[in-house]
Design a protein around this motif. Sequence first.
Motif, PDB file in Angstrom:
ATOM      1  N   CYS A  24       0.960  -1.179   0.000  1.00 20.43           N
ATOM      2  CA  CYS A  24       0.005   0.070  -0.129  1.00 20.43           C
ATOM      3  C   CYS A  24       0.959   1.344   0.028  1.00 20.43           C
ATOM      4  O   CYS A  24       0.740   2.120  -0.750  1.00 20.43           O
ATOM      5  N   GLN A  25       2.120   1.149   0.873  1.00 24.25           N
ATOM      6  CA  GLN A  25       2.991   2.258   0.791  1.00 24.25           C
ATOM      7  C   GLN A  25       3.337   2.723  -0.692  1.00 24.25           C
ATOM      8  O   GLN A  25       3.435   3.779  -0.984  1.00 24.25           O
ATOM      9  N   GLU A  26       3.928   1.438  -1.162  1.00 21.68           N
ATOM     10  CA  GLU A  26       4.282   1.756  -2.526  1.00 21.68           C
ATOM     11  C   GLU A  26       3.389   2.123  -3.552  1.00 21.68           C
ATOM     12  O   GLU A  26       3.693   3.122  -4.299  1.00 21.68           O
ATOM     13  N   LEU A  27       2.251   1.634  -3.579  1.00 26.64           N
ATOM     14  CA  LEU A  27       1.190   2.091  -4.505  1.00 26.64           C
ATOM     15  C   LEU A  27       0.756   3.661  -4.297  1.00 26.64           C
ATOM     16  O   LEU A  27       0.458   4.503  -5.164  1.00 26.64           O
ATOM     17  N   LEU A  28       0.658   3.988  -2.878  1.00 27.15           N
ATOM     18  CA  LEU A  28       0.329   5.280  -2.809  1.00 27.15           C
ATOM     19  C   LEU A  28       1.374   6.360  -3.133  1.00 27.15           C
ATOM     20  O   LEU A  28       1.045   7.301  -3.666  1.00 27.15           O
ATOM     21  N   TYR A  29       2.662   5.881  -2.904  1.00 27.76           N
ATOM     22  CA  TYR A  29       3.928   6.660  -3.300  1.00 27.76           C
ATOM     23  C   TYR A  29       3.716   6.986  -4.729  1.00 27.76           C
ATOM     24  O   TYR A  29       3.807   7.994  -5.431  1.00 27.76           O
TER      25      TYR A  29
END
Length: 182
Positions: A24-29
């Motif tokens: 989720c962090q990677e996708l949000l970034y």
Amino acid sequence: MLKTKDHSNIEELIAGCKQNNRTCQELLYKYFFKECYDYCSWRIKNDDETMSVINDAWLKIFKSIHQLESIEKFKSWAFTILKNTSLDHIRKNMPDWEILENLGDVSVPKQLPSDQVFLNIDMERMLKKLPETTRDVFVHFALDGYAHEEIARKFNITESTSRWHVANARKILQKIYWKENE
């Protein structure tokens, strides 16, 4: 790929980030990367430094995302962190005279006089000397990265009036700077 108007996916990603989910962090970034890059590269000309500022800001975002109370305010909250991180970087790494030079008016000399010493100009103090509307428009444009169209809507003025305030602020700041450093 996430669509701009698909807020449910953003909400899911934020919820996942609050649980420290790396995917989720990677996708949000990745979802906000282009906006972050455009914003930072406008202020910081070195690509490596731009990436460093973006990554520092996102680290701060992920470390404190659990404190975010309203998902609707995520973007403005995150961009405030990005703005502050980039300003900290600029203050730390760019001499004050160079900040003024980068404001865009050609009347700022490209060479510093050799007998002149420029030390820690208090930019906030200088900005406070601007007329209120001129200061607000200038800060939104030069420091926060808003377009003249956005500023015009926000302050209920025309785009040409926004441009005038920015040009006027540049002139006043340069006069203040050179008057204080004669």
